[in-house]
Design an enzyme around this catalytic site. Structure first.
Site, PDB file in Angstrom:
ATOM      1  CG  ASP A   8       1.689  10.561  -0.671  1.00 11.02           C
ATOM      2  OD1 ASP A   8       1.160  11.484  -0.014  1.00 11.02           O
ATOM      3  OD2 ASP A   8       2.823  10.132  -0.436  1.00 11.02           O
ATOM      4  CD  GLU A  39       7.077   9.531  -2.502  1.00  7.22           C
ATOM      5  OE1 GLU A  39       8.297   9.667  -2.592  1.00  7.22           O
ATOM      6  OE2 GLU A  39       6.547   8.766  -1.680  1.00  7.22           O
ATOM      7  CG  ASN A  67      10.274   7.846   0.475  1.00  6.91           C
ATOM      8  OD1 ASN A  67       9.163   8.367   0.442  1.00  6.91           O
ATOM      9  ND2 ASN A  67      10.442   6.537   0.552  1.00  6.91           N
ATOM     10  CG  HIS A  68       9.173   6.038  -3.404  1.00  5.14           C
ATOM     11  ND1 HIS A  68      10.017   4.952  -3.327  1.00  5.14           N
ATOM     12  CD2 HIS A  68       8.208   5.845  -2.467  1.00  5.14           C
ATOM     13  CE1 HIS A  68       9.568   4.123  -2.388  1.00  5.14           C
ATOM     14  NE2 HIS A  68       8.487   4.646  -1.854  1.00  5.14           N
ATOM     15  CG  HIS A 150       7.300  12.504   1.550  1.00  5.12           C
ATOM     16  ND1 HIS A 150       6.080  12.366   0.916  1.00  5.12           N
ATOM     17  CD2 HIS A 150       7.928  11.316   1.406  1.00  5.12           C
ATOM     18  CE1 HIS A 150       5.989  11.161   0.393  1.00  5.12           C
ATOM     19  NE2 HIS A 150       7.094  10.491   0.688  1.00  5.12           N
ATOM     20  CG  HIS A 177       0.568   6.170   0.959  1.00  8.42           C
ATOM     21  ND1 HIS A 177       0.640   5.348  -0.164  1.00  8.42           N
ATOM     22  CD2 HIS A 177       1.522   7.111   0.790  1.00  8.42           C
ATOM     23  CE1 HIS A 177       1.606   5.786  -0.961  1.00  8.42           C
ATOM     24  NE2 HIS A 177       2.152   6.855  -0.397  1.00  8.42           N
TER      25      HIS A 177
END
Length: 264
Positions: A8, A39, A67-68, A150, A177
């Protein structure tokens, strides 16, 4: 086939890190294809058209999301027209964009599937059955398949790894992360890592400015999270895939930061 997956990318520090280290990645791993999760690339939330172009221009071949995906509304203007970017495939029918892609680069073809978990995340369709459907379609073109799952729960990630063993070539978890130390090849030939980690500010909290996050935990009051500054870190995964079978031959973690990186 040699594949690098970059964990990420968070904010401008993450983007600068990718731009700085792509030449090093190419020299060290000689990847045919580089995939990155983007993302969080725009200020920690979402992505823009200019950032997308920036990542492609510096050497990334394909971008996955999470999700973002929709946090920066600019994405609605270009996601349908960008074949090298995918969002989670198991979102509701009719969602803009696509959930899988074929990336062709350096004479190689890699199928890529993006999925999102259902544990501790907003509602989505079944990622297990969606993965089966997407991989079946992609395997008509290439046997080498990368899955970016994810997800929040490690149990859900481990479970889908076992579910896809022998069908996916490489399954990398994203979202939390923090890189996990469990890279291995499962019995039927799928390379697996629970979480690839993050590329961005090393000394924040999951890439965010640490003081605000600590204050939120201490007080329970709302706090504005912004991307941290300071030293960088790059986390990811390197894998070698057998193009004739789609099975993984090697997998290893990539983990380097500003203090340990030695330019070549």
């Amino acid at each position: 086939m040699r594949v690098v997956f970059i964990g990420d990318i968070v904010g401008n520090v993450g983007r600068d890190t990718v731009r700085r280290l792509i030449p090093w990645i190419n020299d060290k791993y000689h990847p045919h294809i580089i995939i990155a999760n983007g993302e969080n690339a725009a200020g920690g939330r979402g992505i823009t058209a200019s950032i997308t172009r920036e990542l492609f221009e510096c050497g990334v071949h394909g971008i996955t999301m999470g999700n973002h995906t929709w946090d920066n509304r600019e994405i609605f203007e270009f996601i349908d027209d960008e074949p090298r970017m995918i969002r989670p495939s198991n979102l509701a029918p009719g969602t803009p964009g696509r959930g899988s892609m074929i990336i062709k680069a350096n004479g190689k073809s890699l199928g890529v599937v993006n999925l999102i978990g259902r544990t501790f995340l907003p509602p989505a369709e079944d990622p297990f059955r969606t993965a089966d459907e997407e991989i079946e379609q992609l395997r008509r073109t290439t046997k080498c398949i990368l899955v970016d799952f994810h997800a929040e729960a490690t149990s859900e990630k481990v479970a889908i790894g076992w579910h896809l063993d022998g069908y996916a070539s490489l399954l990398v978890g994203t979202h939390t992360h923090v890189q996990t130390n469990d890279a291995r090849i499962l019995p039927e030939g799928t390379a697996y890592v629970t979480d690839a980690g993050m590329t961005g500010p090393r000394d924040g909290v999951l890439g965010m400015e640490k003081e605000a996050v600590v204050r939120r935990f201490l007080t329970g009051l709302p706090a504005r999270f912004t991307v941290a500054e300071g030293k960088w870190a790059l986390n990811g995964v390197y894998a070698e895939l057998d193009e004739s079978t789609g099975k993984a031959q090697k997998v290893q973690l990539i983990s380097v930061d500003e203090d340990s990186w030695i330019a070549t």
